[in-house]
Write a protein that holds these residues in place. Structure first.
Motif, short mmCIF file in Angstrom:
data_model
loop_
_atom_site.label_atom_id
_atom_site.label_comp_id
_atom_site.label_asym_id
_atom_site.label_seq_id
_atom_site.Cartn_x
_atom_site.Cartn_y
_atom_site.Cartn_z
N LEU A 10 0.87 -1.17 0.00
CA LEU A 10 0.00 0.00 0.00
C LEU A 10 0.91 1.22 0.00
O LEU A 10 2.03 1.17 0.49
CB LEU A 10 -0.89 0.02 1.24
N ALA A 12 1.20 5.59 0.60
CA ALA A 12 0.60 6.80 1.15
C ALA A 12 1.54 7.96 0.87
O ALA A 12 2.76 7.80 0.89
CB ALA A 12 0.36 6.65 2.64
N THR A 40 -7.92 13.74 2.39
CA THR A 40 -7.35 12.47 1.92
C THR A 40 -8.27 11.86 0.86
O THR A 40 -9.49 11.82 1.04
CB THR A 40 -7.17 11.47 3.08
N HIS A 42 -8.48 8.29 -1.83
CA HIS A 42 -7.93 6.96 -2.05
C HIS A 42 -7.94 6.68 -3.55
O HIS A 42 -8.97 6.74 -4.20
CB HIS A 42 -8.74 5.90 -1.28
N LYS A 44 -5.76 4.35 -6.88
CA LYS A 44 -5.01 3.12 -7.17
C LYS A 44 -3.59 3.52 -7.57
O LYS A 44 -3.39 4.41 -8.39
CB LYS A 44 -5.66 2.34 -8.32
N ASN A 45 -2.59 2.83 -6.99
CA ASN A 45 -1.21 3.14 -7.36
C ASN A 45 -0.79 2.33 -8.59
O ASN A 45 -1.62 1.64 -9.20
CB ASN A 45 -0.27 2.94 -6.17
N CYS A 49 -2.92 -1.12 -6.22
CA CYS A 49 -3.28 -1.20 -4.80
C CYS A 49 -3.76 0.16 -4.32
O CYS A 49 -3.54 1.19 -4.96
CB CYS A 49 -2.07 -1.63 -3.97
N ASP A 50 -4.39 0.12 -3.14
CA ASP A 50 -4.89 1.35 -2.55
C ASP A 50 -3.74 2.29 -2.25
O ASP A 50 -2.71 1.90 -1.71
CB ASP A 50 -5.66 1.01 -1.27
N SER A 51 -3.93 3.55 -2.62
CA SER A 51 -2.95 4.58 -2.35
C SER A 51 -3.67 5.74 -1.70
O SER A 51 -4.59 6.32 -2.28
CB SER A 51 -2.29 5.03 -3.66
N ALA A 52 -3.28 6.08 -0.48
CA ALA A 52 -3.89 7.21 0.22
C ALA A 52 -3.05 8.45 -0.07
O ALA A 52 -1.88 8.52 0.28
CB ALA A 52 -3.94 6.93 1.71
N THR A 54 -2.83 12.42 0.65
CA THR A 54 -3.32 13.44 1.58
C THR A 54 -2.77 14.80 1.21
O THR A 54 -1.56 14.93 0.96
CB THR A 54 -2.92 13.10 3.03
#
Length: 195
Positions: A10, A12, A40, A42, A44-45, A49-52, A54
């Motif tokens: 993941l 961030a 923030t 969310h 996709k990277n 995958c999830d990419s937060a 901010t």
């Protein structure tokens, strides 16, 4: 049987966004930002995958004071506070220094105290507010003086002109003018017109 296991990280990230009021609303990663603080989203990277992501948003200050401020010596003043339409301020400064007896709070921009001296003329101060996104400054005029009251009697024939007004009859007239120090000066004219 063989198990193939892929572990994808993941991710961030934090981005500092320093904005001015005129830039709002600000479009960032599909979101409209209208205030200071953390936003923030969310996404996709690159490996799905999830990419937060901010945004740490700071808006530059936009300050103003009610001006002029007419103060009397040796009388406590009501706190003079800035109006801020922009972001949170970290620090305030004022130049030139205030008259003896007045205090300036560098954290809030508030002026308080009791002016101990009179001023011959109003003083124009520059107040600056600063934060990470920038700075703003404004002018604040401060006068410290005692109100004055004077009177005079004028004897004349026919008519009399005083402060762009023409008088043709005897009268008592009161005017409130500003003296050199910026304070009220109440002048009473006792006019006698001989006909």
């Amino acid at each position: 049987a063989t198990l193939i296991l892929s572990i994808r990280n993941l991710s961030a990230s934090t981005t500092n966004l320093n904005l001015t009021l005129s830039q709002l609303p600000f479009r960032w990663n599909g979101v409209d930002i209208t205030t200071e603080g953390l936003t923030t989203v969310h996404l996709k990277n690159a490996v799905d995958c999830d990419s937060a992501a901010t945004a740490d948003v700071v808006i530059s200050p936009k300050i103003n004071y009610v001006s002029p401020q007419i103060l009397q010596p040796n009388r406590p003043i009501a706190a003079i506070t800035p109006q801020n339409l922009g972001g949170n301020v970290i620090n305030y400064t004022i130049t030139p220094s205030l008259v003896r007896g007045l205090q300036f709070n560098a954290s809030t921009g508030t002026i308080s105290g009791t002016a101990a001296d009179t001023l011959l003329q109003p003083v124009t101060h520059t107040v600056q507010a600063v934060n990470r996104a920038g700075a703003d400054s404004t002018k604040l005029v401060v006068a410290v003086c005692n109100p004055m009251a004077t009177s005079f009697t004028m004897n004349t024939c026919d008519r009399y002109i005083w402060n762009d007004s023409t008088y043709t009859n005897s009268t008592t007239h009161i005017r409130t003018l500003k003296n050199r120090g910026g304070c009220d000066s109440v002048v009473t004219m006792n006019l006698i017109i001989k006909k």
